[in-house]
Design a protein around this motif. Structure first.
Motif, PDB file in Angstrom:
ATOM      1  N   UNK A  97      -7.040 -18.927  -4.004  1.00 20.25           N
ATOM      2  CA  UNK A  97      -6.767 -18.548  -2.643  1.00 20.25           C
ATOM      3  C   UNK A  97      -7.984 -17.805  -2.100  1.00 20.25           C
ATOM      4  N   UNK A  98      -8.536 -18.312  -1.032  1.00 24.60           N
ATOM      5  CA  UNK A  98      -9.727 -17.707  -0.460  1.00 24.60           C
ATOM      6  C   UNK A  98      -9.384 -16.662   0.592  1.00 24.60           C
ATOM      7  N   UNK A  99     -10.421 -16.011   1.053  1.00 26.59           N
ATOM      8  CA  UNK A  99     -10.243 -15.034   2.128  1.00 26.59           C
ATOM      9  C   UNK A  99      -9.970 -15.770   3.429  1.00 26.59           C
ATOM     10  N   UNK A 100      -9.188 -15.169   4.295  1.00 24.75           N
ATOM     11  CA  UNK A 100      -8.970 -15.767   5.598  1.00 24.75           C
ATOM     12  C   UNK A 100      -9.220 -14.740   6.697  1.00 24.75           C
ATOM     13  N   UNK A 101      -9.297 -15.218   7.918  1.00 26.52           N
ATOM     14  CA  UNK A 101      -9.632 -14.352   9.053  1.00 26.52           C
ATOM     15  C   UNK A 101      -8.600 -13.264   9.276  1.00 26.52           C
ATOM     16  N   UNK A 102      -7.339 -13.593   9.126  1.00 28.30           N
ATOM     17  CA  UNK A 102      -6.288 -12.611   9.372  1.00 28.30           C
ATOM     18  C   UNK A 102      -6.378 -11.460   8.386  1.00 28.30           C
ATOM     19  N   UNK A 103      -6.560 -11.769   7.117  1.00 26.20           N
ATOM     20  CA  UNK A 103      -6.661 -10.716   6.109  1.00 26.20           C
ATOM     21  C   UNK A 103      -7.894  -9.853   6.348  1.00 26.20           C
ATOM     22  N   UNK A 104      -8.993 -10.474   6.739  1.00 26.89           N
ATOM     23  CA  UNK A 104     -10.196  -9.691   7.022  1.00 26.89           C
ATOM     24  C   UNK A 104      -9.977  -8.772   8.218  1.00 26.89           C
ATOM     25  N   UNK A 105      -9.273  -9.246   9.233  1.00 30.25           N
ATOM     26  CA  UNK A 105      -8.983  -8.415  10.397  1.00 30.25           C
ATOM     27  C   UNK A 105      -8.062  -7.260  10.063  1.00 30.25           C
ATOM     28  N   UNK A 106      -7.110  -7.510   9.156  1.00 34.83           N
ATOM     29  CA  UNK A 106      -6.178  -6.466   8.747  1.00 34.83           C
ATOM     30  C   UNK A 106      -6.918  -5.349   8.015  1.00 34.83           C
ATOM     31  N   UNK A 107      -7.967  -5.665   7.317  1.00 34.95           N
ATOM     32  CA  UNK A 107      -8.773  -4.650   6.633  1.00 34.95           C
ATOM     33  C   UNK A 107      -9.781  -4.027   7.594  1.00 34.95           C
ATOM     34  N   UNK A 108     -10.408  -4.843   8.436  1.00 37.43           N
ATOM     35  CA  UNK A 108     -11.498  -4.397   9.308  1.00 37.43           C
ATOM     36  C   UNK A 108     -11.041  -3.365  10.341  1.00 37.43           C
ATOM     37  N   UNK A 109     -10.006  -3.668  11.082  1.00 34.61           N
ATOM     38  CA  UNK A 109      -9.599  -2.810  12.200  1.00 34.61           C
ATOM     39  C   UNK A 109      -9.142  -1.423  11.738  1.00 34.61           C
ATOM     40  N   UNK A 110      -8.194  -1.302  10.806  1.00 35.47           N
ATOM     41  CA  UNK A 110      -7.801   0.059  10.396  1.00 35.47           C
ATOM     42  C   UNK A 110      -8.930   0.841   9.730  1.00 35.47           C
ATOM     43  N   UNK A 111      -9.775   0.152   8.963  1.00 35.34           N
ATOM     44  CA  UNK A 111     -10.891   0.853   8.313  1.00 35.34           C
ATOM     45  C   UNK A 111     -11.843   1.431   9.345  1.00 35.34           C
ATOM     46  N   UNK A 112     -12.145   0.649  10.364  1.00 36.06           N
ATOM     47  CA  UNK A 112     -13.044   1.140  11.403  1.00 36.06           C
ATOM     48  C   UNK A 112     -12.408   2.281  12.191  1.00 36.06           C
ATOM     49  N   UNK A 113     -11.135   2.163  12.526  1.00 35.17           N
ATOM     50  CA  UNK A 113     -10.466   3.221  13.279  1.00 35.17           C
ATOM     51  C   UNK A 113     -10.367   4.515  12.475  1.00 35.17           C
ATOM     52  N   UNK A 114      -9.952   4.421  11.222  1.00 33.73           N
ATOM     53  CA  UNK A 114      -9.859   5.624  10.397  1.00 33.73           C
ATOM     54  C   UNK A 114     -11.238   6.226  10.125  1.00 33.73           C
ATOM     55  N   UNK A 115     -12.219   5.362   9.879  1.00 32.63           N
ATOM     56  CA  UNK A 115     -13.576   5.863   9.659  1.00 32.63           C
ATOM     57  C   UNK A 115     -14.109   6.578  10.886  1.00 32.63           C
ATOM     58  N   UNK A 116     -13.848   6.014  12.060  1.00 29.80           N
ATOM     59  CA  UNK A 116     -14.272   6.668  13.306  1.00 29.80           C
ATOM     60  C   UNK A 116     -13.575   8.003  13.507  1.00 29.80           C
ATOM     61  N   UNK A 117     -12.303   8.076  13.129  1.00 34.55           N
ATOM     62  CA  UNK A 117     -11.569   9.339  13.255  1.00 34.55           C
ATOM     63  C   UNK A 117     -12.164  10.411  12.336  1.00 34.55           C
ATOM     64  N   UNK A 118     -12.506  10.028  11.117  1.00 38.98           N
ATOM     65  CA  UNK A 118     -13.120  10.999  10.203  1.00 38.98           C
ATOM     66  C   UNK A 118     -14.500  11.428  10.697  1.00 38.98           C
ATOM     67  N   UNK A 119     -15.278  10.496  11.220  1.00 38.25           N
ATOM     68  CA  UNK A 119     -16.603  10.854  11.733  1.00 38.25           C
ATOM     69  C   UNK A 119     -16.490  11.752  12.953  1.00 38.25           C
ATOM     70  N   UNK A 120     -15.510  11.490  13.825  1.00 39.72           N
ATOM     71  CA  UNK A 120     -15.298  12.351  14.987  1.00 39.72           C
ATOM     72  C   UNK A 120     -14.854  13.744  14.546  1.00 39.72           C
ATOM     73  N   UNK A 121     -14.026  13.805  13.528  1.00 41.85           N
ATOM     74  CA  UNK A 121     -13.598  15.103  13.003  1.00 41.85           C
ATOM     75  C   UNK A 121     -14.797  15.878  12.473  1.00 41.85           C
TER      76      UNK A 121
END
Length: 75
Positions: A1-25
């Motif tokens: 089973x390979x990687x797909x766009x949906x799974x990558x988006x599910x990882x990408x969006x929350x990681x970026x949002x949480x990372x941005x929140x920590x950097x803003x903090x």
């Protein structure tokens, strides 16, 4: 089973949002909690890097052509 766009988006969006929140903090922290600034920077950097890594990972191998009628698909 390979990687797909949906799974990558599910990882990408929350990681970026949480990372941005920590950097803003880390940018706005002051007072006695300022000792936690390196921790917030580290966590934010790791999360942003993980999100970007998930975005740039190549897709899984795709089959060259669909199997012919009556032929079993190869695995």
């Amino acid at each position: 089973m390979g990687l797909n766009r949906t799974a990558r988006g599910i990882v990408f969006v929350p990681s970026l949002l949480l990372g941005g929140a920590f950097l803003a903090t880390a940018a706005w922290i002051d007072g006695p909690a300022a000792a936690n600034r390196p921790l917030a920077l580290g966590l934010g950097g790791v999360l942003v890097a993980a999100g970007l890594l998930a975005l740039v990972l190549p897709d899984g191998a795709k089959p060259d052509s669909p199997p012919a009628k009556g032929e079993a698909p190869s695995r």
